[in-house]
Write a protein that holds these residues in place. Structure first.
Motif, PDB file in Angstrom:
ATOM      1  N   LEU A 259       0.840  -1.196   0.000  1.00 42.96           N
ATOM      2  CA  LEU A 259       0.000   0.000   0.000  1.00 42.96           C
ATOM      3  C   LEU A 259       0.877   1.248   0.000  1.00 42.96           C
ATOM      4  O   LEU A 259       1.977   1.242   0.563  1.00 42.96           O
ATOM      5  N   ALA A 260       0.385   2.318  -0.612  1.00 39.30           N
ATOM      6  CA  ALA A 260       1.110   3.589  -0.659  1.00 39.30           C
ATOM      7  C   ALA A 260       0.203   4.699  -0.151  1.00 39.30           C
ATOM      8  O   ALA A 260      -1.032   4.634  -0.282  1.00 39.30           O
TER       9      ALA A 260
ATOM     10  N   TRP B  33      -6.139   7.497  -6.039  1.00 37.82           N
ATOM     11  CA  TRP B  33      -5.107   7.078  -7.005  1.00 37.82           C
ATOM     12  C   TRP B  33      -3.937   8.059  -7.049  1.00 37.82           C
ATOM     13  O   TRP B  33      -3.082   7.949  -7.921  1.00 37.82           O
ATOM     14  N   MET B  34      -3.902   8.996  -6.119  1.00 40.79           N
ATOM     15  CA  MET B  34      -2.875  10.036  -6.145  1.00 40.79           C
ATOM     16  C   MET B  34      -1.949   9.887  -4.939  1.00 40.79           C
ATOM     17  O   MET B  34      -2.416   9.924  -3.790  1.00 40.79           O
ATOM     18  N   LEU B  35      -0.660   9.711  -5.204  1.00 42.17           N
ATOM     19  CA  LEU B  35       0.313   9.611  -4.125  1.00 42.17           C
ATOM     20  C   LEU B  35       0.340  10.914  -3.341  1.00 42.17           C
ATOM     21  O   LEU B  35       0.268  12.004  -3.922  1.00 42.17           O
ATOM     22  N   ARG B  36       0.460  10.795  -2.017  1.00 37.81           N
ATOM     23  CA  ARG B  36       0.383  11.965  -1.140  1.00 37.81           C
ATOM     24  C   ARG B  36       1.635  12.037  -0.269  1.00 37.81           C
ATOM     25  O   ARG B  36       1.776  11.264   0.691  1.00 37.81           O
TER      26      ARG B  36
ATOM     27  N   LEU C 294      -3.601   1.446  -4.882  1.00 34.45           N
ATOM     28  CA  LEU C 294      -3.492   2.243  -6.110  1.00 34.45           C
ATOM     29  C   LEU C 294      -4.123   1.554  -7.318  1.00 34.45           C
ATOM     30  O   LEU C 294      -4.922   2.159  -8.028  1.00 34.45           O
ATOM     31  N   VAL C 295      -3.734   0.325  -7.603  1.00 33.31           N
ATOM     32  CA  VAL C 295      -4.340  -0.404  -8.722  1.00 33.31           C
ATOM     33  C   VAL C 295      -5.223  -1.515  -8.152  1.00 33.31           C
ATOM     34  O   VAL C 295      -4.954  -2.044  -7.072  1.00 33.31           O
ATOM     35  N   PRO C 296      -6.285  -1.880  -8.864  1.00 33.99           N
ATOM     36  CA  PRO C 296      -7.232  -2.846  -8.301  1.00 33.99           C
ATOM     37  C   PRO C 296      -6.778  -4.292  -8.457  1.00 33.99           C
ATOM     38  O   PRO C 296      -6.072  -4.655  -9.398  1.00 33.99           O
TER      39      PRO C 296
ATOM     40  N   PRO D  74     -13.499   0.556  -7.534  1.00 36.20           N
ATOM     41  CA  PRO D  74     -12.706   1.737  -7.879  1.00 36.20           C
ATOM     42  C   PRO D  74     -13.421   3.078  -7.668  1.00 36.20           C
ATOM     43  O   PRO D  74     -12.787   4.057  -7.259  1.00 36.20           O
ATOM     44  N   LEU D  75     -14.719   3.147  -7.937  1.00 36.88           N
ATOM     45  CA  LEU D  75     -15.468   4.382  -7.757  1.00 36.88           C
ATOM     46  C   LEU D  75     -16.451   4.293  -6.594  1.00 36.88           C
ATOM     47  O   LEU D  75     -17.290   5.188  -6.427  1.00 36.88           O
TER      48      LEU D  75
END
Length: 254
Positions: free
Chosen positions: A106-107, A117-120, A133-135, A180-181
């Motif tokens: 996880l990120a 989906w945006m790195l923080r 991030l990806v499913p 995802p949504l």
């Protein structure tokens, strides 16, 4: 795992995967050891599933062990910038399942749309949210996995300093899944702390969700094309990809 014709892989995913692999090669040329997430803290703990949760279509999430699972984990700074600067924090978890070890990476991101989906970047891991991030590919469709830190000890920006904090207490997170949504559904509680039996801050264990997927999950051709090239580069020449035994010298945190 699903297997499909490579011709179905979108060009953009294949190109992005090749670019990520090239970047990993470049970093390895100047950095020995881990090309990414070079500085971290090794943790041990357990996952306990909630009694009721929304089904995801992934067996590991939906059919959690009644008595929980032992885990080892690593909290790390992704780029390896000095601790005074923000970095992309990552959380790697290896669960002991009846079929063998399973890795979850996880990120740090947000949980909303589109920031899941945006790195923080953040200087410390306090209060962070993490996603896959990806499913994953589940029986009911694509599934994202996330973790959010619950109120607890203040973790410093330096992983070594975080190790000292977690020698004395536990870091508690909630695990969630979502389309995802879709909305997030909590499914388990993850409790992590330092193993009192070790003096090493970090671990040589390499976590790899492509080699050790979550039971009952699959991947899409585009996610394999995106991730596998850089994972393959990171594996090259690395010893210690196997985990050390998961026994601990103190009761597991609850």
């Amino acid at each position: 795992m699903h297997t499909e014709d490579a011709s179905r892989v979108p060009f953009a995913a294949a190109a992005a995967g090749a670019l990520a692999a090239a970047g990993t090669v470049a970093v390895r040329a100047v950095r020995r050891g881990r090309p990414v997430h070079p500085h971290g803290v090794a943790l041990r703990g357990r996952i306990d599933w909630y009694r009721r949760s929304e089904p995801s279509g992934i067996g590991w999430i939906d059919d959690g062990a009644a008595d929980g699972q032992v885990v080892e984990a690593r909290l790390s700074r992704g780029i390896g910038l000095p601790a005074v600067l923000p970095d992309i924090w990552g959380l790697a978890v290896r669960a002991t399942t009846p079929g063998g070890p399973a890795d979850l990476l996880l990120a740090a991101t947000g949980l909303g749309l589109p920031d899941r989906w945006m790195l923080r970047p953040a200087r410390t891991p306090d209060g962070l949210r993490f996603t896959s991030l990806v499913p994953y590919r589940g029986a009911l469709g694509p599934v994202l996995v996330a973790a959010r830190a619950l109120p607890g000890p203040t973790l410093p920006s330096d992983p070594s300093a975080s190790a000292a904090v977690l020698d004395e207490g536990s870091w508690v997170l909630q695990l969630l899944h979502a389309e995802p949504l879709g909305v997030w559904h909590p499914f388990a509680r993850l409790v992590l702390a330092r193993d009192a039996g070790t003096t090493d801050t970090d671990t040589g264990t390499r976590f790899d969700p492509m080699l050790r997927p979550l039971p009952g999950s699959g991947t899409y051709p585009w996610t394999r094309a995106l991730r596998e090239p850089s994972y393959a580069v990171a594996r090259e020449g690395l010893a210690g990809s196997a985990s050390v035994p998961l026994g601990t010298t103190r009761p597991l945190p609850r």
